[in-house]
Design a protein around this motif. Structure first.
Motif, mmCIF file in Angstrom:
data_model
loop_
_atom_site.group_PDB
_atom_site.id
_atom_site.type_symbol
_atom_site.label_atom_id
_atom_site.label_comp_id
_atom_site.label_asym_id
_atom_site.label_seq_id
_atom_site.Cartn_x
_atom_site.Cartn_y
_atom_site.Cartn_z
ATOM 1 N N TRP A 180 0.866 -1.133 0.080
ATOM 2 C CA TRP A 180 0.042 -0.017 0.071
ATOM 3 C C TRP A 180 1.096 1.373 0.000
ATOM 4 C CZ3 TRP A 180 -0.845 4.417 2.805
ATOM 5 C CH2 TRP A 180 -1.789 5.028 2.640
ATOM 6 N N ARG A 231 3.406 5.974 -5.686
ATOM 7 C CA ARG A 231 3.322 6.208 -6.801
ATOM 8 C C ARG A 231 2.085 7.271 -7.354
ATOM 9 N NH1 ARG A 231 0.202 4.723 -11.114
ATOM 10 N NH2 ARG A 231 -1.358 3.723 -9.363
ATOM 11 N N ASN A 232 1.238 7.037 -6.540
ATOM 12 C CA ASN A 232 0.185 8.097 -6.844
ATOM 13 C C ASN A 232 0.465 9.456 -6.687
ATOM 14 O OD1 ASN A 232 -1.670 6.084 -7.656
ATOM 15 N ND2 ASN A 232 -2.364 5.910 -5.536
ATOM 16 N N LEU A 233 1.392 9.577 -5.777
ATOM 17 C CA LEU A 233 1.863 10.984 -5.469
ATOM 18 C C LEU A 233 3.204 11.321 -6.185
ATOM 19 C CD1 LEU A 233 1.422 11.080 -1.669
ATOM 20 C CD2 LEU A 233 -0.033 12.106 -3.074
ATOM 21 N N LEU A 234 3.825 10.481 -7.102
ATOM 22 C CA LEU A 234 4.791 10.618 -7.693
ATOM 23 C C LEU A 234 6.062 10.542 -6.741
ATOM 24 C CD1 LEU A 234 5.777 10.481 -10.684
ATOM 25 C CD2 LEU A 234 5.763 12.972 -10.738
ATOM 26 N N GLU A 262 2.015 1.658 -3.610
ATOM 27 C CA GLU A 262 1.162 2.335 -4.450
ATOM 28 C C GLU A 262 0.628 3.755 -4.121
ATOM 29 O OE1 GLU A 262 -1.894 2.259 -7.419
ATOM 30 O OE2 GLU A 262 0.046 0.983 -7.132
ATOM 31 N N ASP A 263 0.541 4.129 -2.894
ATOM 32 C CA ASP A 263 0.402 5.451 -2.494
ATOM 33 C C ASP A 263 1.340 6.277 -2.814
ATOM 34 O OD1 ASP A 263 -1.427 7.232 -0.683
ATOM 35 O OD2 ASP A 263 0.474 7.432 0.394
#
Length: 330
Positions: free
Chosen positions: A287, A293-296, A290-291
């Motif tokens: 998690w 990655r969403n925030l770059l 993935e989190d």
């Protein structure tokens, strides 16, 4: 107590200490969760300033330090050849070279640091997450899921493997079903796992269990079936019952093969853990990646990968050492 047994005991103590250390911030996060009604310590992620290559850790000094460490390691391997394993020296030398090249490629701007953060930035990011207790929460959440599903796989895989290997009628009924399930990769079951078990830990338990279950099951079947017939006949000749054959011949004979399946199953379960945590949970290393990655936040992505790699190597080393002790008498 032999050297390997001491090493195994030391590793167990280290892991126990790490678990206790992780539990403090994790329980603090759980307390905040219960007080506020939401996953505060998970979602209130640490947001640091933008990292600039060379500002927090000088890349040149870092590269020089790594190079010096490699030279000292090579000198130690030549001076204390009996105590420093050559394969370990070669492996660490390869890692050191990769780290040096990786750092310098980003330092000379041959690659955008957003696409490939340098090791120095990843180290600083992990230090920040650790200092704020953020990293420990995700590590503990992942380890809890892993071990629960892993022991569940052992508790189901070994008995079912024993029954399939010994009872033909039972095998005829369940073996085709298991073969159909085995050829489907565990991550492919994730949508159905969410539909069946809902959001939270149960879907991840199912995916990890599925990954670890089949190596344990198949190795148990193989180990039981490979029991030498002469051993079975010998104990029957001496008046042993069927339970004696099971307890004194089949299980001891199959145990090394079963343990190999347990080690392989644990490795596959560790791989499936990250996939299972990409959705349906709110904590865990998968998690966290993935989190980020969403925030770059690519330094956190790579940092999570490094933590997963280190724990994977640690657990595999423990299982290999234990396996050598188990099969020593075979």
């Amino acid at each position: 107590m032999g050297f390997r047994a001491k090493l195994l005991a030391l590793a167990v103590l280290i892991f126990a200490g790490l678990t206790i250390n992780f539990s403090g911030p994790a329980f603090a996060g759980q307390e905040a969760f219960e007080t506020s009604g939401g996953p505060v310590d998970t979602w209130n992620r640490p947001i640091e300033k933008e990292f600039v290559v060379g500002k927090d850790i000088d890349p040149v000094h870092f590269v020089i330090g790594v190079a010096i460490a490699m030279v000292l390691l090579l000198v130690a391997s030549n001076t204390f050849a009996k105590f420093v394993p050559v394969p370990l020296v070669r492996a660490l030398t390869s890692v050191g070279l990769i780290v040096i090249v990786w750092e310098m490629v980003v330092y000379y701007k041959l690659v955008n640091q957003v696409l490939l953060p340098p090791p120095t930035t990843v180290i600083i990011k992990l230090q920040g997450h650790w200092a704020k207790g953020y990293l420990q929460i995700h590590i503990l959440a992942s380890l809890k899921r892993l071990f629960f599903a892993f022991f569940l796989a052992i508790a189901t895989g070994v008995p079912l493997g024993f029954l399939i290997a010994n009872f033909r009628k039972f095998s005829d009924y369940v073996d085709p079903l298991f073969n159909l399930m085995r050829v489907v990769p565990p991550p492919a079951w994730l949508p159905f796992a969410i539909l069946w078990f809902g959001i939270g830990n149960p879907p991840s338990y199912f995916i990890i269990w599925l990954g670890a279950f089949f190596p344990i099951l198949l190795n148990t079947i193989s180990g039981i079936k490979d029991t030498q017939q002469i051993h079975i006949e010998s104990i029957q000749t001496l008046g042993g019952s069927r339970m004696d054959v099971y307890a004194r011949v089949m299980i001891p004979s199959a145990f090394p093969t079963i343990f190999t399946g347990i080690r392989i199953g644990f490795g596959i379960g560790w791989i499936c853990l990250v996939t299972a945590e990409l959705v349906a949970v709110d904590a865990g290393l998968g998690w966290m990646i993935e989190d980020a990655r969403n925030l770059l936040d690519t330094p956190t992505v790579l940092g999570g990968m490094v933590v997963i790699m280190m724990f994977g190597i640690f657990f595999d080393t423990i299982f290999r050492a234990a396996e050598k002790e188990v099969v020593k008498w075979q």
